[in-house]
Design an enzyme around this catalytic site. Sequence first.
Site, PDB file in Angstrom:
ATOM      1  N   ASN A  51       0.874  -1.165   0.000  1.00  8.95           N
ATOM      2  CA  ASN A  51       0.000   0.000   0.000  1.00  8.95           C
ATOM      3  C   ASN A  51       0.918   1.224   0.000  1.00  8.95           C
ATOM      4  O   ASN A  51       1.559   1.538   1.001  1.00  8.95           O
ATOM      5  CB  ASN A  51      -0.915   0.017   1.229  1.00  8.95           C
ATOM      6  CG  ASN A  51      -1.830   1.236   1.254  1.00  8.95           C
ATOM      7  OD1 ASN A  51      -1.449   2.325   0.863  1.00  8.95           O
ATOM      8  ND2 ASN A  51      -3.046   1.056   1.741  1.00  8.95           N
ATOM      9  N   GLU A  78      -3.955   1.860  -2.933  1.00 10.48           N
ATOM     10  CA  GLU A  78      -4.045   3.301  -2.677  1.00 10.48           C
ATOM     11  C   GLU A  78      -3.114   4.089  -3.600  1.00 10.48           C
ATOM     12  O   GLU A  78      -2.372   4.953  -3.159  1.00 10.48           O
ATOM     13  CB  GLU A  78      -3.756   3.623  -1.209  1.00 10.48           C
ATOM     14  CG  GLU A  78      -4.985   3.521  -0.328  1.00 10.48           C
ATOM     15  CD  GLU A  78      -4.863   4.321   0.960  1.00 10.48           C
ATOM     16  OE1 GLU A  78      -5.488   5.393   1.040  1.00 10.48           O
ATOM     17  OE2 GLU A  78      -4.151   3.862   1.871  1.00 10.48           O
ATOM     18  N   ASP A 191      -3.836  -4.803   1.017  1.00  7.67           N
ATOM     19  CA  ASP A 191      -4.188  -4.174   2.291  1.00  7.67           C
ATOM     20  C   ASP A 191      -5.600  -4.631   2.640  1.00  7.67           C
ATOM     21  O   ASP A 191      -6.582  -4.178   2.060  1.00  7.67           O
ATOM     22  CB  ASP A 191      -4.120  -2.653   2.157  1.00  7.67           C
ATOM     23  CG  ASP A 191      -4.529  -1.929   3.431  1.00  7.67           C
ATOM     24  OD1 ASP A 191      -4.884  -2.601   4.424  1.00  7.67           O
ATOM     25  OD2 ASP A 191      -4.509  -0.685   3.427  1.00  7.67           O
ATOM     26  N   ASN A 193      -7.022  -4.334   5.645  1.00  9.26           N
ATOM     27  CA  ASN A 193      -7.642  -3.494   6.673  1.00  9.26           C
ATOM     28  C   ASN A 193      -8.305  -4.306   7.775  1.00  9.26           C
ATOM     29  O   ASN A 193      -9.299  -3.874   8.379  1.00  9.26           O
ATOM     30  CB  ASN A 193      -8.649  -2.520   6.036  1.00  9.26           C
ATOM     31  CG  ASN A 193      -7.989  -1.198   5.660  1.00  9.26           C
ATOM     32  OD1 ASN A 193      -7.202  -0.647   6.418  1.00  9.26           O
ATOM     33  ND2 ASN A 193      -8.299  -0.690   4.481  1.00  9.26           N
ATOM     34  N   ASP A 262      -1.569  -6.139   6.102  1.00 12.12           N
ATOM     35  CA  ASP A 262      -1.182  -6.419   4.721  1.00 12.12           C
ATOM     36  C   ASP A 262      -0.637  -7.842   4.671  1.00 12.12           C
ATOM     37  O   ASP A 262       0.307  -8.168   5.410  1.00 12.12           O
ATOM     38  CB  ASP A 262      -0.109  -5.442   4.253  1.00 12.12           C
ATOM     39  CG  ASP A 262      -0.499  -3.993   4.465  1.00 12.12           C
ATOM     40  OD1 ASP A 262      -1.046  -3.386   3.539  1.00 12.12           O
ATOM     41  OD2 ASP A 262      -0.247  -3.467   5.582  1.00 12.12           O
ATOM     42  N   ASP A 291       2.957   4.598   5.037  1.00 10.28           N
ATOM     43  CA  ASP A 291       2.764   4.090   6.396  1.00 10.28           C
ATOM     44  C   ASP A 291       2.651   2.568   6.419  1.00 10.28           C
ATOM     45  O   ASP A 291       2.503   1.970   7.485  1.00 10.28           O
ATOM     46  CB  ASP A 291       1.552   4.734   7.076  1.00 10.28           C
ATOM     47  CG  ASP A 291       0.336   4.864   6.182  1.00 10.28           C
ATOM     48  OD1 ASP A 291       0.378   4.391   5.022  1.00 10.28           O
ATOM     49  OD2 ASP A 291      -0.678   5.440   6.619  1.00 10.28           O
ATOM     50  N   HIS A 292       2.742   1.933   5.257  1.00  5.07           N
ATOM     51  CA  HIS A 292       2.765   0.476   5.142  1.00  5.07           C
ATOM     52  C   HIS A 292       4.130   0.030   4.630  1.00  5.07           C
ATOM     53  O   HIS A 292       4.799   0.763   3.884  1.00  5.07           O
ATOM     54  CB  HIS A 292       1.719  -0.013   4.141  1.00  5.07           C
ATOM     55  CG  HIS A 292       0.305   0.290   4.513  1.00  5.07           C
ATOM     56  ND1 HIS A 292      -0.594  -0.675   4.908  1.00  5.07           N
ATOM     57  CD2 HIS A 292      -0.381   1.470   4.531  1.00  5.07           C
ATOM     58  CE1 HIS A 292      -1.775  -0.115   5.150  1.00  5.07           C
ATOM     59  NE2 HIS A 292      -1.665   1.185   4.926  1.00  5.07           N
TER      60      HIS A 292
END
Length: 302
Positions: A51, A78, A191, A193, A262, A291-292
């Site tokens: 991501n 994303e 991802d 989530n 993830d 941030d991943h």
Amino acid sequence: LGPSLPSEVSGLAGGLLPAVSVTPAILPAPRRLAHRRSPAIVRAVLVATWNVNSLNARLPRVTEWLEAVRPDVLCMQETKLADDKFPAIDFGALGDDSVHHGQGRWNGVAILSRVGIEDPVNGFDDGREPDPDARALWATCGGVRVCSVYVPNGRSLDDDHYAYKLDWLGRLRAHLDAHHSPDEPLVVLGDWNIAPADEDVWSVEAFEGHTHVSTAEREALARVKEWGLVDTLRLRYPEPGIFSYWDYRNGDFHKRRGMRIDYLLSSPALADRCRHDLIDRNARKGQKPSDHAPVLAEYDMD
């Protein structure tokens, strides 16, 4: 989370890390600089998910990582780009074919491949109206059916987006039921989530009453996995403290306050061929990171 790869790789990748400590004997060999490979001669496939949290903002980081690590397949989430803004030429210069399912400012999924891209499909073919969001993209790469997924966040337990998230996971399961079989080489990755278990978050108490850890989400994910999908990284490394996401705020990355949301879920036919599972935690460091972190698996295709 463990030692770096051999110096030939870590010097390029900035320290690609195994998910946990493993012996050097089972680490992947350094990957040579190469162009596209013919699917007919693929013997092992290194597949990654990342991501990138805006490809426009992260393109230099992504291209640098691709040059260093040389995955055969990279699934991105994303991207936050429309299809006509996707930098296919940049990736082509690195030896990657690409396909993108975009939505402009939000969402967006992509697949890059050095081993060919065949039969790309957006979203779900489940007899219902198309998904309004760009969240799923399927393609066959090097003999493996790949699906890059960006599962809805859910926002909060009382939000309509949470109901959409649960329904979305049901649609994914329906698509698998209708079009695929557990005996084919297939991996659904991205991802999700959802932290599958309490071991996948740094603090159970910190997430109580929030999305990503709710019973309904975990049950919906479990129903997807019951199709036959295998979380190979978790089988290989059952211990807690293995994360793929860290919030930008409050120094969470440096405090190791993360989540494992993830992951790659492989069909039994592919999971049996899995040689290695890795999380490149170092890709979360440096200037303007996502941030991943990238998550990778290598499969023996002989």
